[in-house]
Each structure stands twice: as structure tokens, then as C-alpha cells.
Design an enzyme around this catalytic site. Sequence first.
Site, PDB file in Angstrom:
ATOM      1  N   TRP A 102       7.207  -8.098  -6.860  1.00 36.71           N
ATOM      2  CA  TRP A 102       8.438  -7.301  -6.920  1.00 36.71           C
ATOM      3  C   TRP A 102       9.514  -7.875  -6.023  1.00 36.71           C
ATOM      4  O   TRP A 102      10.701  -7.849  -6.376  1.00 36.71           O
ATOM      5  CB  TRP A 102       8.140  -5.833  -6.592  1.00 36.71           C
ATOM      6  CG  TRP A 102       7.242  -5.209  -7.614  1.00 36.71           C
ATOM      7  CD1 TRP A 102       5.974  -4.752  -7.414  1.00 36.71           C
ATOM      8  CD2 TRP A 102       7.511  -5.009  -9.011  1.00 36.71           C
ATOM      9  NE1 TRP A 102       5.448  -4.277  -8.591  1.00 36.71           N
ATOM     10  CE2 TRP A 102       6.361  -4.422  -9.590  1.00 36.71           C
ATOM     11  CE3 TRP A 102       8.611  -5.274  -9.830  1.00 36.71           C
ATOM     12  CZ2 TRP A 102       6.286  -4.087 -10.948  1.00 36.71           C
ATOM     13  CZ3 TRP A 102       8.535  -4.944 -11.183  1.00 36.71           C
ATOM     14  CH2 TRP A 102       7.396  -4.362 -11.725  1.00 36.71           C
ATOM     15  N   ASP A 171      12.764  -1.725  -0.756  1.00 40.71           N
ATOM     16  CA  ASP A 171      12.245  -1.191  -2.016  1.00 40.71           C
ATOM     17  C   ASP A 171      11.006  -0.388  -1.640  1.00 40.71           C
ATOM     18  O   ASP A 171       9.976  -0.956  -1.283  1.00 40.71           O
ATOM     19  CB  ASP A 171      11.890  -2.364  -2.949  1.00 40.71           C
ATOM     20  CG  ASP A 171      11.181  -1.896  -4.215  1.00 40.71           C
ATOM     21  OD1 ASP A 171      10.971  -0.680  -4.375  1.00 40.71           O
ATOM     22  OD2 ASP A 171      10.836  -2.770  -5.048  1.00 40.71           O
ATOM     23  N   LYS A 195       5.864   7.047  -8.965  1.00 44.92           N
ATOM     24  CA  LYS A 195       4.611   6.978  -8.188  1.00 44.92           C
ATOM     25  C   LYS A 195       4.477   8.251  -7.349  1.00 44.92           C
ATOM     26  O   LYS A 195       3.702   9.125  -7.705  1.00 44.92           O
ATOM     27  CB  LYS A 195       4.560   5.710  -7.346  1.00 44.92           C
ATOM     28  CG  LYS A 195       4.423   4.442  -8.218  1.00 44.92           C
ATOM     29  CD  LYS A 195       5.381   3.431  -7.795  1.00 44.92           C
ATOM     30  CE  LYS A 195       5.528   2.125  -8.505  1.00 44.92           C
ATOM     31  NZ  LYS A 195       4.861   1.770  -9.700  1.00 44.92           N
TER      32      LYS A 195
HETATM   33  C1  LIG Z   1       7.373  -2.041  -5.477  1.00 42.49           C
HETATM   34  C2  LIG Z   1       7.964  -1.944  -6.855  1.00 42.49           C
HETATM   35  N1  LIG Z   1       9.238  -2.308  -7.044  1.00 42.49           N
HETATM   36  C3  LIG Z   1       9.808  -2.232  -8.257  1.00 42.49           C
HETATM   37  C4  LIG Z   1       9.116  -1.802  -9.362  1.00 42.49           C
HETATM   38  C5  LIG Z   1       9.794  -1.742 -10.696  1.00 42.49           C
HETATM   39  O1  LIG Z   1      10.105  -0.418 -10.936  1.00 42.49           O
HETATM   40  P1  LIG Z   1      10.742   0.101 -12.282  1.00 42.49           P
HETATM   41  O2  LIG Z   1       9.694   0.001 -13.329  1.00 42.49           O
HETATM   42  O3  LIG Z   1      11.127   1.514 -11.930  1.00 42.49           O
HETATM   43  O4  LIG Z   1      11.927  -0.739 -12.587  1.00 42.49           O
HETATM   44  C6  LIG Z   1       7.787  -1.400  -9.210  1.00 42.49           C
HETATM   45  C7  LIG Z   1       7.024  -0.921 -10.365  1.00 42.49           C
HETATM   46  O5  LIG Z   1       5.840  -0.704 -10.340  1.00 42.49           O
HETATM   47  C8  LIG Z   1       7.204  -1.478  -7.926  1.00 42.49           C
HETATM   48  O6  LIG Z   1       5.926  -1.122  -7.740  1.00 42.49           O
END
Ligand SMILES: Cc1ncc(COP(=O)(O)O)c(C=O)c1O
Length: 360
Positions: A102, A171, A195
Site C-alpha cells: 500500500w 494511511d 476494516k
Molecule cells: C493500508 C491500506 N491502504 C489502502 C488500502 C486501499 O483501500 P481502498 O480499497 O479503500 O482504496 C487498503 C485496502 O485494504 C489498505 O489495507
Amino acid sequence: MKRAYNFNAGPSALPLPVLQRAQEELLNFQNTGMSVMELSHRSKEYDEVHNKAKQLLRKLMNIPDTHDILFLQGGASLQFSMVPMNLLHEGKVANYVLTGAWSEKALKEAKKIGETHVAASSKEANYTHIPALEHIQLSERTAYLHITSNNTIFGTQWHEFPDLPVDLIADMSSDILSREVDVKKFALIYAGAQKNLGPSGVTVVIIRKDLLENIPDHLPTMLNYNTYSSSNSLYNTPPTFAIYMLSLVLEWVDEQGGISIIEKRNKEKADILYRCIDESKGFYSPHAEKGSRSFMNVTFTLPNDELTKTFLAEAKERGFVGLAGHRSVGGCRASIYNAVPLEACEALADFMREFQQRFI
Ligand SMILES: Cc1ncc(COP(=O)(O)O)c(C=O)c1O
């Protein structure tokens, strides 16, 4: 009714009382004769839901008045772009700590907007740990430092945050509301809801208000944080049902006694699984190094792929859902967010021990 032992990484388990309340209120929300989904987003009833979610989040996370709370759409993934679009100004350099897939994605989007710098990375070690704070090397002309507080895929988590003279952005998609965090330390926090906060569809952004003053005017309206801040996140139709569910989840956290109680429970849950892994004499092998272990996503492998497949198949038969590791990493992952009960972790640890007995 049998509920699954839900270890999904996201969307993931929601508290049962929240689902039951939503069910009770589904057809007739507060005597309106309508579902929340059918209310106007300009109605008094919806306004109360919207503001309650904000107020509760502020209270539970102890968010100071210096910070604004915004509700957006587009998931955490859109924040990978919005953060640099709004905050990476001409002549400045966006700094990223790479701790997994991520953060790599966040960096990739920032590169499209402006100059970037990798301030630290554990990529060489296959993201088994969080880089030591003293290894973070900021660039000159730093716009901000971006971290991923919990790495959902690799199962690592920051247990101490950098204390540097720079705007810190996190994030927190996979560990927001799971532990006490000093919001003052952060210039901006963002999280997709699916989550710990509720269902997918709403993204929470907590932003220090002074940052709003320097956002470029030329940004598309819907990609400018000021649009959300100046309209109480009601410039256009917000994801009303997701925000309603968020408000119910926040009420549930409040009823549990707040984040400190939830954090204690989360540590107990993680401990049950890590103890089982540590006592398995290498049958279950953890991906994360001890000091970087996540309390939200417990990642481990078995001695070979065949055993992993058998483990996952048997686990599924016993009602354990979502234990396959992310497709990019393989192995197994138990995501034990706030709504996953302690008993589910105990049941999984019992199953893991029993499975090991049969296969060694
Ligand atoms: C730490 C983290 N950042 C970003 C995301 C991406 O999130 P989204 O699907 O809401 O765009 C996730 C998705 O699991 C994640 O775990």
C-alpha cells in the site's frame, strides 16, 4: 443462526449488535417510514446521523479542534492521489516510508504529481519489519512524510511514530480506532472504512486545518479537501448508508468503553494467535519480525504449499473465513479487527494446534 468466524482483511467483520440495529431500523428509521438509504441527504434526520458520526469520532479519537474531519468516497486509494494533489506544493518533495504494497501504491501516485523521495524502506527484507525510526532520512524541502501505520498485507505495524519536524501523514486504513493514537502528531490521517469503521463506501480524512489554506485553487472541486471542509462533507450526496453504519460502529465502540478498552482486547486477541505461532516450533512461521508485528493482521506460513492448502480447506469447513494470505504474498493471514471477538481467535488457535498435531 450461525455466524462465521470472519477473518476477512476488508471488507471485514462488523459488530453483531451494529448489524442487528441496522436491521431493526432498516425499514423505518426513527419513524420516518423510510430507510436511512431513502432519506434526503439534506433532511434533518440524516443531518443528525452525519453529525453524530463526526462528533463520536472526534470524541473517541480525541481529535483536537485544530483538525477537521471529512467524509469522502474513492477509498484510501483515492487518497494516494489527493494527498499529493493537495499538499505537495511546487518546489517541495514528498517523502514516503515504504513498508508494503500500500505504501508503494501511495508513492506511485505521488510520483505522478511531483517530486518524491523514499525516506526509508524495508522492501529489501520483503517487508518483514518497520524501518527503525533513526533510519528515516528526510529529503531537503520536505512537503510531508507519509507512512502506512499498519500493513494489511504483510502484517506489520508501526508501534512508535516518527517525531520529526515535518508534517506526518498516515494511511491508517487497517488500524484506525484499534489503538490510542495522538492525533496532534499527525498533519493528516486517512482511512477507508471497511476494516474498523464500517462498510466500504466512505473514507475518513482527519486534516490539520492550517493545511487547508494552501491548497491550490485549480484542483478539480471534488478532489480538493476544501470542498469537503467548507460544506461539512455535504457538497454533493455523501455515502449516506455507509456514514450511518459508521455512526453505529462508533456508538458500539463508545459502549465498549472507548478505544483504550478496544486496544487492550485487540492485544489479547493478537497475543492468542502469536503465542500459538511461537509455540509451534516452526510449524507456523510468522512473516513479521517480533518488534513489528501487527495487532490487526497476523500473517504466517506453513511448511509447504500443500499443507497450506489443506489447512485453508479444513479451516473453511470449520467455519473460519478469510484466512488465505493476500494473493501477492501467499500463506495465511488472520485479520482480527475490532469486531472480531476474542472467542474467534481462541477457536482459531485451538484449530491451529489441533491441525499441527495431526501433521507433524
Ligand atoms: C493500508 C491500506 N491502504 C489502502 C488500502 C486501499 O483501500 P481502498 O480499497 O479503500 O482504496 C487498503 C485496502 O485494504 C489498505 O489495507
